[in-house]
Motif scaffolding. Structure first.
Motif, PDB file in Angstrom:
ATOM      1  N   CYS A  63     109.958 149.701  76.380  1.00 35.81           N
ATOM      2  CA  CYS A  63     108.938 150.748  76.418  1.00 35.81           C
ATOM      3  C   CYS A  63     108.143 150.733  77.721  1.00 35.81           C
ATOM      4  O   CYS A  63     107.499 151.722  78.065  1.00 35.81           O
ATOM      5  CB  CYS A  63     107.976 150.599  75.242  1.00 35.81           C
ATOM      6  SG  CYS A  63     108.723 150.878  73.621  1.00 35.81           S
ATOM      7  N   LEU A  64     108.164 149.599  78.411  1.00 32.77           N
ATOM      8  CA  LEU A  64     107.372 149.467  79.632  1.00 32.77           C
ATOM      9  C   LEU A  64     108.052 150.109  80.833  1.00 32.77           C
ATOM     10  O   LEU A  64     107.419 150.314  81.870  1.00 32.77           O
ATOM     11  CB  LEU A  64     107.085 147.995  79.919  1.00 32.77           C
ATOM     12  CG  LEU A  64     106.442 147.208  78.770  1.00 32.77           C
ATOM     13  CD1 LEU A  64     106.163 145.775  79.212  1.00 32.77           C
ATOM     14  CD2 LEU A  64     105.168 147.875  78.287  1.00 32.77           C
ATOM     15  N   GLY A 246      91.609 151.938  80.099  1.00 32.32           N
ATOM     16  CA  GLY A 246      91.272 150.543  80.351  1.00 32.32           C
ATOM     17  C   GLY A 246      91.181 150.154  81.810  1.00 32.32           C
ATOM     18  O   GLY A 246      91.257 148.976  82.159  1.00 32.32           O
ATOM     19  N   GLY A 247      91.044 151.141  82.694  1.00 33.87           N
ATOM     20  CA  GLY A 247      90.946 150.847  84.123  1.00 33.87           C
ATOM     21  C   GLY A 247      92.288 150.657  84.805  1.00 33.87           C
ATOM     22  O   GLY A 247      92.340 150.479  86.023  1.00 33.87           O
ATOM     23  N   LEU A 248      93.387 150.714  84.052  1.00 30.09           N
ATOM     24  CA  LEU A 248      94.715 150.512  84.637  1.00 30.09           C
ATOM     25  C   LEU A 248      95.515 151.803  84.761  1.00 30.09           C
ATOM     26  O   LEU A 248      96.353 151.920  85.651  1.00 30.09           O
ATOM     27  CB  LEU A 248      95.507 149.503  83.807  1.00 30.09           C
ATOM     28  CG  LEU A 248      94.980 148.063  83.820  1.00 30.09           C
ATOM     29  CD1 LEU A 248      95.901 147.166  82.999  1.00 30.09           C
ATOM     30  CD2 LEU A 248      94.872 147.532  85.244  1.00 30.09           C
ATOM     31  N   ALA A 249      95.277 152.759  83.876  1.00 31.81           N
ATOM     32  CA  ALA A 249      96.014 154.026  83.955  1.00 31.81           C
ATOM     33  C   ALA A 249      95.668 154.731  85.268  1.00 31.81           C
ATOM     34  O   ALA A 249      94.497 154.962  85.553  1.00 31.81           O
ATOM     35  CB  ALA A 249      95.656 154.914  82.767  1.00 31.81           C
ATOM     36  N   PRO A 250      96.668 155.097  86.079  1.00 30.82           N
ATOM     37  CA  PRO A 250      96.383 155.713  87.374  1.00 30.82           C
ATOM     38  C   PRO A 250      96.107 157.208  87.292  1.00 30.82           C
ATOM     39  O   PRO A 250      95.651 157.804  88.264  1.00 30.82           O
ATOM     40  CB  PRO A 250      97.670 155.448  88.164  1.00 30.82           C
ATOM     41  CG  PRO A 250      98.743 155.446  87.119  1.00 30.82           C
ATOM     42  CD  PRO A 250      98.108 154.834  85.904  1.00 30.82           C
ATOM     43  N   ALA A 280     109.019 163.293  82.872  1.00 33.08           N
ATOM     44  CA  ALA A 280     109.270 161.928  83.338  1.00 33.08           C
ATOM     45  C   ALA A 280     107.952 161.180  83.528  1.00 33.08           C
ATOM     46  O   ALA A 280     106.954 161.753  83.971  1.00 33.08           O
ATOM     47  CB  ALA A 280     110.048 161.966  84.648  1.00 33.08           C
ATOM     48  N   THR A 281     107.971 159.889  83.209  1.00 27.08           N
ATOM     49  CA  THR A 281     106.735 159.099  83.270  1.00 27.08           C
ATOM     50  C   THR A 281     106.556 158.343  84.587  1.00 27.08           C
ATOM     51  O   THR A 281     105.462 157.833  84.865  1.00 27.08           O
ATOM     52  CB  THR A 281     106.673 158.116  82.098  1.00 27.08           C
ATOM     53  OG1 THR A 281     107.927 157.437  81.967  1.00 27.08           O
ATOM     54  CG2 THR A 281     106.392 158.851  80.806  1.00 27.08           C
ATOM     55  N   LEU A 282     107.618 158.252  85.406  1.00 27.95           N
ATOM     56  CA  LEU A 282     107.485 157.796  86.792  1.00 27.95           C
ATOM     57  C   LEU A 282     106.634 156.533  86.951  1.00 27.95           C
ATOM     58  O   LEU A 282     105.618 156.518  87.638  1.00 27.95           O
ATOM     59  CB  LEU A 282     106.901 158.934  87.657  1.00 27.95           C
ATOM     60  CG  LEU A 282     107.745 160.208  87.724  1.00 27.95           C
ATOM     61  CD1 LEU A 282     106.996 161.284  88.494  1.00 27.95           C
ATOM     62  CD2 LEU A 282     109.094 159.928  88.367  1.00 27.95           C
ATOM     63  N   ASP A 283     107.026 155.472  86.298  1.00 22.79           N
ATOM     64  CA  ASP A 283     106.397 154.148  86.452  1.00 22.79           C
ATOM     65  C   ASP A 283     104.948 154.074  85.962  1.00 22.79           C
ATOM     66  O   ASP A 283     104.172 153.253  86.450  1.00 22.79           O
ATOM     67  CB  ASP A 283     106.468 153.683  87.920  1.00 22.79           C
ATOM     68  CG  ASP A 283     107.899 153.474  88.393  1.00 22.79           C
ATOM     69  OD1 ASP A 283     108.714 152.994  87.576  1.00 22.79           O
ATOM     70  OD2 ASP A 283     108.204 153.783  89.548  1.00 22.79           O
ATOM     71  N   THR A 284     104.576 154.903  85.016  1.00 23.90           N
ATOM     72  CA  THR A 284     103.215 154.825  84.470  1.00 23.90           C
ATOM     73  C   THR A 284     103.162 154.147  83.098  1.00 23.90           C
ATOM     74  O   THR A 284     102.088 153.782  82.636  1.00 23.90           O
ATOM     75  CB  THR A 284     102.595 156.233  84.336  1.00 23.90           C
ATOM     76  OG1 THR A 284     103.429 157.046  83.500  1.00 23.90           O
ATOM     77  CG2 THR A 284     102.405 156.887  85.689  1.00 23.90           C
TER      78      THR A 284
END
Length: 436
Positions: A63-64, A246-250, A280-284
């Motif tokens: 999932c990551l 959480g401060g990580l989502a770009p 597409a989620t493109l590394d997010t």
């Protein structure tokens, strides 16, 4: 005084905080121990809620990873939306990096579920400034008004309570949706608790159960142990660069709610016929999952910072909303100075406390979407991330500043002390007042 306290005071001194400002802050913190403990208990409950959802939806290492191109069969994206639906107790959710901000998420939800001839009502007064052009309060290309969607608003009563008679009178056969803003925005009105939102929704549904009740949940996620969808909201909408990221989502936003309404939003976000199947989620994915996992703790730190700010500035004679003793339902703290120079000094102090661009001095400017000059301080890892230490305010009466965020409580604390130091250095706060 013990060695650790002396060491801490010295470190703050090396970072520009005078002994008087430091000791003033420490006195305030010593009075907040019980309130901070309660915040930690809420964060613990919410942490287990998120963890349980991830386990129940069988989040795996796969999932990551992320997709490209059309984004077909993106297991991480689809599972994350199941996790959000689980946490918010909804039928479905849309969680995408293609949603650029909270305003965009709200615009999607409104445009997707309203049709020409429908009516939108805000039962809590004027919405946040950037929604005005979406609705058509201020003319703009592509607004709801251009598509024949009408709008009304019912002001809150002078005591901040709902005007139930006014709401009942405003509802008509054309009324399709209610937009309920949880946070105050740039208005001096109370933030709404989930309990109060539930009372409002129950009243609206008693008049017409088909009216869609959408809650702008920005800044409110995880401040309580329940969310608006637990008390009848048909949709909740928010930004991933605020609490749930959480401060990580770009980048990104979310919409959670009933299947029909979320599906409509997916078709509006992409295109009819495609909906949630593409994107597409493109590394997010990794940052979305990890940020959501950390969100309860990050939100707790931001809440502590807001309470600390209220207690600091109210003690010095400024007006705080919420006040120093009020229960909190979002992470925003409003301080009213009645002085534009104080707003600017405050924001410059927050900027100096930032890990990024601390050397930049913010100034008021004509920011798109606002009807006056606005000053913003945000030396953030993610541009515009309100969950990170930031402050902003319109340069217009009553000259209030809005403080929020802090990825850690320690950073939020330092930012507030830095803002106070700037006010002291500018002569706006008398140094002697700190000694009383």
């Amino acid at each position: 005084m013990s060695e650790p306290v002396n060491l801490k005071k010295n470190v703050y001194g090396e970072n520009g905080i005078s002994e008087a400002v430091f000791e003033f802050g420490e006195k305030i913190i010593n009075q907040l121990e019980d309130r901070f403990k309660k915040i930690d208990e809420t964060a613990e409950i919410n942490q287990l809620k998120v963890l349980s959802a991830m386990q129940k939806r069988r989040v795996s290492e796969a999932c990551l990873y992320s997709s490209t191109g059309y984004g077909y069969n993106d297991i991480g994206r689809d599972t994350l939306e199941e996790v959000y639906a689980e946490v918010f107790h909804t039928e479905d959710a849309l969680v995408r990096p293609h949603i650029t901000c909270g305003t965009h998420a709200l615009g999607i939800a409104l445009a997707a579920n309203l049709r020409p001839g429908d009516e939108l009502i805000s039962p809590v007064g004027k919405p946040y400034d950037t929604l005005e052009e979406i609705i058509g309060i201020r003319p703009s290309k592509g607004s709801l008004a251009e598509y024949g969607i009408t709008y009304k608003q019912v002001e809150l009563l002078d005591d901040g309570l709902f005007d139930f008679d006014g709401i009942r009178n405003a509802i008509s056969d054309k009324t399709k949706m209610m937009t309920i803003q949880r946070s105050r925005g740039y208005l001096s009105r109370p933030t709404l608790s989930v309990e109060k939102i539930g009372e409002l929704i129950s009243f609206i549904k008693s008049i017409n159960s088909d009216i869609i009740c959408m809650v702008d949940n920005c800044y409110g996620e995880f401040t309580e142990t329940i969310e608006p969808t637990d008390v009848g909201a048909d949709m909740v909408v928010g930004s991933l660069i605020k609490n749930p990221g959480g401060g990580l989502a770009p980048i990104g936003g979310y919409i959670a709610g009933k299947c029909e309404y979320v599906e409509n939003c997916a078709y509006r976000l992409t295109t009819p016929g495609l909906g949630k199947e593409v994107g597409a989620t493109l590394d997010t994915n990794r940052s979305f999952y990890q940020g959501f996992f950390l969100a309860p703790s990050v939100t707790a730190g931001a809440l502590k910072g807001a309470i600390f700010a209220a207690n600091i500035y109210e003690k010095l004679g400024f007006e705080a909303l919420p006040d120093a003793s009020e229960e909190r339902f979002d992470i925003i703290q409003q301080i009213t100075f009645h002085d534009p120079n104080a707003v600017i000094a405050f924001c410059q102090g927050i900027q100096e406390a930032a890990p990024v661009d601390s050397f930049v001095s913010p100034e008021p400017w004509d920011m798109p979407g606002y009807d006056s000059e606005v000053i913003m301080a945000a030396g953030a890892f993610i541009q515009g991330a309100s969950i990170e230490l930031s402050a902003d305010g319109p340069i217009k009466p009553p000259y209030s500043v809005y403080f929020q965020g802090g990825l850690t409580w320690a950073h939020a604390k330092f930012g507030i002390l830095k803002s106070l130091q700037k006010l002291v250095d500018a002569g706006i706060v008398d140094h002697e007042r700190l000694m009383k």
